[in-house]
Design a protein around this motif. Structure first.
Motif, short mmCIF file in Angstrom:
data_model
loop_
_atom_site.label_atom_id
_atom_site.label_comp_id
_atom_site.label_asym_id
_atom_site.label_seq_id
_atom_site.Cartn_x
_atom_site.Cartn_y
_atom_site.Cartn_z
N ARG A 74 -31.01 -27.38 -27.12
CA ARG A 74 -31.02 -28.13 -25.69
C ARG A 74 -30.75 -27.36 -24.72
O ARG A 74 -30.00 -26.45 -24.41
N VAL A 75 -31.56 -27.65 -23.51
CA VAL A 75 -31.48 -26.89 -22.39
C VAL A 75 -31.79 -27.72 -21.01
O VAL A 75 -32.08 -28.99 -21.15
N ARG A 76 -31.58 -27.21 -19.93
CA ARG A 76 -31.55 -27.69 -18.59
C ARG A 76 -32.55 -26.97 -17.80
O ARG A 76 -32.48 -25.69 -17.86
N LEU A 77 -33.24 -27.63 -16.98
CA LEU A 77 -34.33 -26.88 -16.11
C LEU A 77 -33.44 -26.46 -14.88
O LEU A 77 -32.64 -26.98 -14.42
N THR A 78 -33.73 -25.07 -14.66
CA THR A 78 -33.05 -24.33 -13.35
C THR A 78 -33.88 -24.08 -12.22
O THR A 78 -33.81 -23.87 -11.28
N GLU A 79 -35.40 -24.03 -12.67
CA GLU A 79 -36.27 -23.67 -11.75
C GLU A 79 -37.72 -24.51 -12.35
O GLU A 79 -38.14 -23.90 -13.54
N VAL A 80 -38.50 -24.89 -11.43
CA VAL A 80 -39.79 -25.39 -11.76
C VAL A 80 -40.78 -25.00 -10.61
O VAL A 80 -40.46 -25.54 -9.44
N GLU B 198 -51.05 -42.15 -6.57
CA GLU B 198 -49.69 -41.89 -5.57
C GLU B 198 -48.69 -42.68 -5.96
O GLU B 198 -47.45 -41.98 -5.99
N ASP B 199 -48.92 -43.84 -6.32
CA ASP B 199 -47.72 -44.80 -6.57
C ASP B 199 -46.97 -44.43 -7.76
O ASP B 199 -45.71 -44.48 -8.20
N ALA B 200 -47.83 -43.81 -8.73
CA ALA B 200 -47.21 -43.21 -10.18
C ALA B 200 -46.23 -42.19 -9.74
O ALA B 200 -45.19 -42.07 -10.42
N LEU B 201 -46.81 -41.17 -8.86
CA LEU B 201 -46.00 -40.09 -8.51
C LEU B 201 -44.51 -40.66 -7.73
O LEU B 201 -43.17 -40.11 -8.04
N GLU B 202 -44.76 -41.34 -6.79
CA GLU B 202 -43.74 -42.07 -6.04
C GLU B 202 -42.59 -42.63 -6.98
O GLU B 202 -41.21 -42.70 -6.74
N ASP B 203 -43.02 -43.40 -7.90
CA ASP B 203 -42.21 -44.26 -8.85
C ASP B 203 -41.58 -43.40 -9.77
O ASP B 203 -40.24 -43.55 -10.13
N LEU B 204 -42.17 -42.00 -10.16
CA LEU B 204 -41.69 -41.17 -11.03
C LEU B 204 -40.72 -40.56 -10.49
O LEU B 204 -39.24 -40.21 -11.16
N GLY B 205 -40.93 -40.13 -9.19
CA GLY B 205 -39.65 -39.42 -8.20
C GLY B 205 -39.52 -37.98 -8.99
O GLY B 205 -40.31 -37.38 -9.53
N LEU B 206 -38.31 -37.53 -8.90
CA LEU B 206 -38.02 -36.32 -9.23
C LEU B 206 -36.52 -36.26 -10.39
O LEU B 206 -36.35 -35.18 -10.85
N SER B 207 -36.23 -37.37 -10.53
CA SER B 207 -34.81 -37.39 -11.35
C SER B 207 -35.08 -37.03 -12.73
O SER B 207 -34.23 -36.48 -13.39
N TYR B 208 -36.28 -37.00 -13.24
CA TYR B 208 -36.46 -36.42 -14.65
C TYR B 208 -36.18 -34.86 -15.03
O TYR B 208 -36.20 -34.49 -15.97
N LEU B 209 -36.34 -34.19 -13.81
CA LEU B 209 -35.93 -32.82 -13.74
C LEU B 209 -34.58 -32.57 -13.86
O LEU B 209 -34.34 -31.54 -14.25
N ALA B 210 -33.75 -33.56 -13.79
CA ALA B 210 -32.45 -33.45 -13.97
C ALA B 210 -31.90 -33.77 -15.27
O ALA B 210 -30.86 -33.47 -15.71
N ASP B 211 -32.94 -34.20 -16.32
CA ASP B 211 -32.45 -34.62 -17.39
C ASP B 211 -32.37 -33.64 -18.42
O ASP B 211 -32.67 -32.26 -18.09
N GLY C 226 -61.85 -41.43 -10.61
CA GLY C 226 -60.61 -41.70 -10.48
C GLY C 226 -59.86 -40.49 -10.15
O GLY C 226 -60.21 -39.41 -10.03
N PHE C 227 -58.45 -40.88 -10.29
CA PHE C 227 -57.38 -39.63 -9.98
C PHE C 227 -56.16 -39.82 -10.81
O PHE C 227 -55.88 -40.99 -11.25
N VAL C 228 -55.83 -38.63 -11.40
CA VAL C 228 -54.77 -38.70 -12.24
C VAL C 228 -53.69 -38.05 -11.70
O VAL C 228 -53.67 -37.01 -11.02
N ALA C 229 -52.22 -38.75 -12.07
CA ALA C 229 -51.16 -37.94 -11.52
C ALA C 229 -50.69 -37.16 -12.42
O ALA C 229 -50.50 -37.24 -13.69
N ILE C 230 -50.39 -35.98 -11.68
CA ILE C 230 -49.61 -34.81 -12.71
C ILE C 230 -48.21 -34.55 -12.16
O ILE C 230 -48.19 -34.38 -10.95
N ASP C 231 -47.36 -34.43 -13.10
CA ASP C 231 -46.01 -34.50 -12.55
C ASP C 231 -45.47 -32.76 -12.19
O ASP C 231 -46.67 -31.81 -12.48
N ARG C 232 -44.50 -32.36 -11.85
CA ARG C 232 -43.97 -31.24 -11.58
C ARG C 232 -43.82 -30.26 -12.55
O ARG C 232 -44.18 -28.95 -12.47
N LEU C 233 -44.00 -30.64 -13.75
CA LEU C 233 -44.06 -29.75 -14.94
C LEU C 233 -45.43 -29.51 -15.45
O LEU C 233 -45.73 -28.84 -16.26
#
Length: 118
Positions: A73-79, A47-60, A26-33
């Motif tokens: 508490r921190v914010r991501l500035t560069e990934v 593929e669907d898992a990554l599409e559904d996840l999107g990128l909005s979690y990076l702004a959390d 099979g294949f495992v979805a890996i996020d931007r982190l």
């Protein structure tokens, strides 16, 4: 980044959403982190898992475990695969000096979503 990771980009704008890692049959979805987001699935499932996840979690908001054991508490500035940069939460106050931290990629366990328990 693992050499076997295959980039997955959004079809409409080419933005990198993450990677797909071949694993067994099979294949495992890996996020931007660099975190695994699924068990081994069919290719389209990863593929669907990554599409559904999107990128909005990076702004959390996230939390970074400090040397003294406290969570800041921190914010991501560069990934990127070269590293992850975060800044201490400043609530948008431009008068507060920015404190940044550079982390390795994939993101270590010392970085977690805000409010997550260990």
């Amino acid at each position: 980044m693992h050499p076997a990771w295959i980039e997955h980009r959004r079809s409409d704008d080419g933005e990198l959403l993450g990677w797909i890692l071949p694993e067994g049959d099979g294949f495992v979805a890996i996020d931007r982190l660099g975190h695994r987001r699924t068990p081994a699935l069919e290719w389209t499932g990863a593929e669907d898992a990554l599409e559904d996840l999107g990128l909005s979690y990076l702004a959390d908001a996230y939390e970074l475990r400090m040397v003294d054991g406290s969570w800041q508490r921190v914010r991501l500035t560069e990934v990127s695969t070269d590293g992850i940069r975060v800044k201490d939460e400043d609530w948008g106050d431009i008068t507060v000096p920015q404190t940044t931290h550079t982390l390795p990629f994939p993101a270590p366990a010392t970085l977690r979503p805000h409010g997550a328990s260990s």
